[in-house]
Design an enzyme around this catalytic site. Structure first.
Site, PDB file in Angstrom:
ATOM      1  N   GLY A   1     109.416 -32.884  24.206  1.00 25.07           N
ATOM      2  CA  GLY A   1     108.716 -32.127  25.226  1.00 25.07           C
ATOM      3  C   GLY A   1     107.294 -31.787  24.833  1.00 25.07           C
ATOM      4  CB  THR A   2     105.790 -30.722  21.598  1.00 24.84           C
ATOM      5  OG1 THR A   2     106.575 -29.535  21.468  1.00 24.84           O
ATOM      6  CG2 THR A   2     104.396 -30.468  21.051  1.00 24.84           C
TER       7      THR A   2
ATOM      8  CG  ASN B   1     110.988 -20.660  25.954  1.00 26.05           C
ATOM      9  OD1 ASN B   1     109.978 -20.501  26.655  1.00 26.05           O
ATOM     10  ND2 ASN B   1     111.026 -20.301  24.685  1.00 26.05           N
TER      11      ASN B   1
ATOM     12  CB  SER C   1     112.848 -31.808  25.801  1.00 22.83           C
ATOM     13  OG  SER C   1     113.216 -32.011  24.450  1.00 22.83           O
ATOM     14  N   GLY C   2     115.044 -34.390  25.919  1.00 23.89           N
ATOM     15  CA  GLY C   2     116.430 -34.830  25.909  1.00 23.89           C
ATOM     16  C   GLY C   2     117.408 -33.844  25.306  1.00 23.89           C
TER      17      GLY C   2
ATOM     18  CB  THR D   1     108.917 -49.808  18.179  1.00 24.95           C
ATOM     19  OG1 THR D   1     108.040 -50.767  17.594  1.00 24.95           O
ATOM     20  CG2 THR D   1     110.242 -50.466  18.497  1.00 24.95           C
TER      21      THR D   1
ATOM     22  CB  CYS E   1     112.742 -10.753  13.191  1.00 26.21           C
ATOM     23  SG  CYS E   1     112.628  -9.448  14.406  1.00 26.21           S
TER      24      CYS E   1
END
Length: 390
Positions: free
Chosen positions: A71-72, A151, A199-200, A237, A325
């Protein structure tokens, strides 16, 4: 010890059906899909099938699908492509609750490339200030990038409405749909977005595979330049096995959307109701209606999120914290800070994110474990006395 896994917004298990689909391409069918020979061509056919499955999942055309590593990469590719397409435009827009893949890139562009960045704030429910968003759009705006769903809280933005306004003003619109995928229906044609990231590993496919949807007609500038793969839009690839797995995962996600929005939502609501009933000084972070069906971010006064997670972990329960944290930082997450969640609650916020693999029995295990954990921590807290915050 039995593991109760409720951290699906962080990552999901790879579905058995996905593993089964992938296995032959680890072994006997190892050809390169870009090769000219028949041995590679049979793999290429499977990659094309996967591309069609992904396209069907979001109602796109197969040629609008670019496979990436995550995703990034998809987020970065979309944003860099947009600013390269409009080099004369030096203004970009996002929100202040985005994933670091977008937020940190925008800050980087601001500091190193001189871009003017507008970070749209959210209210206490995590909802966007739409008036400020619309008033921030200008002829100098190259791209707007906003997440479909958060998220941490699961709060969803009105993507279709925003995209319509952006399109009317001739501004490219990208959405990070990593968390929304597989939880709510996604239709890129109806939504009107120019680019969209997936994202998978959020939808029961392997880690290391992502997707960037690019609307037909947009002159896309490659982020990774190399060979002719992905029609010259992403060199390297192909990650064949993971692409095949992602295709199957998208097919399964389409089939499970109804379950996600009925059975999984009911589990989430059951957990939420019982925890709010049994734990005084608890509250839900984020809008209760405009929220993913699987996500519960709950604030617990006078305790630390990290301590809660460590004690739950001893019981085999996997969740995550709304507090960052780690690495010596005791600051609450940027999302909760942006929502102006009181520190007493933000610091003790934890997130449960469910999947269709979870059960009511597991919710009861969480409830049974969490109630005494909170009581024990509050007994040691100087901020809790006689059943209330002091």
């Amino acid at each position: 010890m039995r593991i109760v896994y409720t951290d699906n917004n962080a990552t999901t298990k790879v579905a058995d059906e996905v593993i089964e689909e992938m296995l032959p391409y680890f072994g006997e069918l190892y050809g390169n899909p870009s090769s000219m020979h028949t041995f590679g061509d049979q793999v290429d056919k499977k990659v094309k099938q996967a591309r069609q499955r992904v396209a069907d999942f979001i109602n796109a055309d197969p040629e609008e699908i670019i496979f990436t590593s995550c995703g990034t990469e998809s987020d970065n590719s979309a944003i860099y492509s947009a600013i390269n397409a409009f080099p004369e435009k030096k203004h970009i827009i996002t929100s202040n609750v985005e994933h670091p893949a977008v937020n940190n890139l925008y800050q980087h562009l601001q500091k190193t490339k001189g871009y003017e960045v507008t970070f749209i704030p959210v209210d206490k429910k995590g909802l966007l200030d739409l008036d400020l968003l619309y008033n921030s759009m200008s002829d100098n705006t190259a791209i707007i990038s906003l997440m479909w769903a958060n998220n941490e809280t699961g709060v969803m933005f009105p993507i279709e409405e925003i995209a319509k306004i952006a399109n009317e003003k001739g501004i490219l619109f990208h959405t990070d749909a990593v968390q929304a995928a597989g939880k709510v229906p996604i239709d890129v044609k109806k939504a009107g977005v120019d680019m969209l990231s997936l994202s998978g590993h959020k939808i029961h496919a392997p880690k290391g595979i992502g997707v960037l949807y690019v609307k037909k007609g947009f002159k896309f500038a490659p982020f990774l330049i190399g060979g002719h793969q992905e029609k010259g839009r992403r060199g390297g690839t192909e990650n064949t096995v993971s692409i095949i797995g992602l295709g199957k995962a998208c097919e399964l996600a389409r089939e499970n959307l109804t379950i996600m929005n009925t059975e999984v939502r009911e589990l989430r609501d059951y957990l939420q109701t019982r925890l709010l009933e049994k734990i005084p000084g608890s509250s839900v972070n984020g809008d209760l209606a405009l929220r993913l069906p699987n996500t519960l971010s709950i604030g617990l006064d006078a305790v630390e999120g990290e301590s809660i997670l460590l004690m739950l972990d001893r019981e085999g329960i996997c969740a995550s914290s709304g507090s960052a944290c780690t690495s010596g930082s005791l600051e609450p997450s940027h999302v909760l800070m942006a929502m102006k969640v009181p520190f007493k609650s933000a610091h003790g916020s934890i997130r449960f994110s469910l999947s269709h693999y979870n059960t009511k029995e597991e919710m009861d295990i969480i409830i049974t474990a969490l109630v005494p954990v909170i009581q024990k921590l509050r007994d040691m807290s100087p901020f809790w006395k006689d059943g209330k915050m002091v």
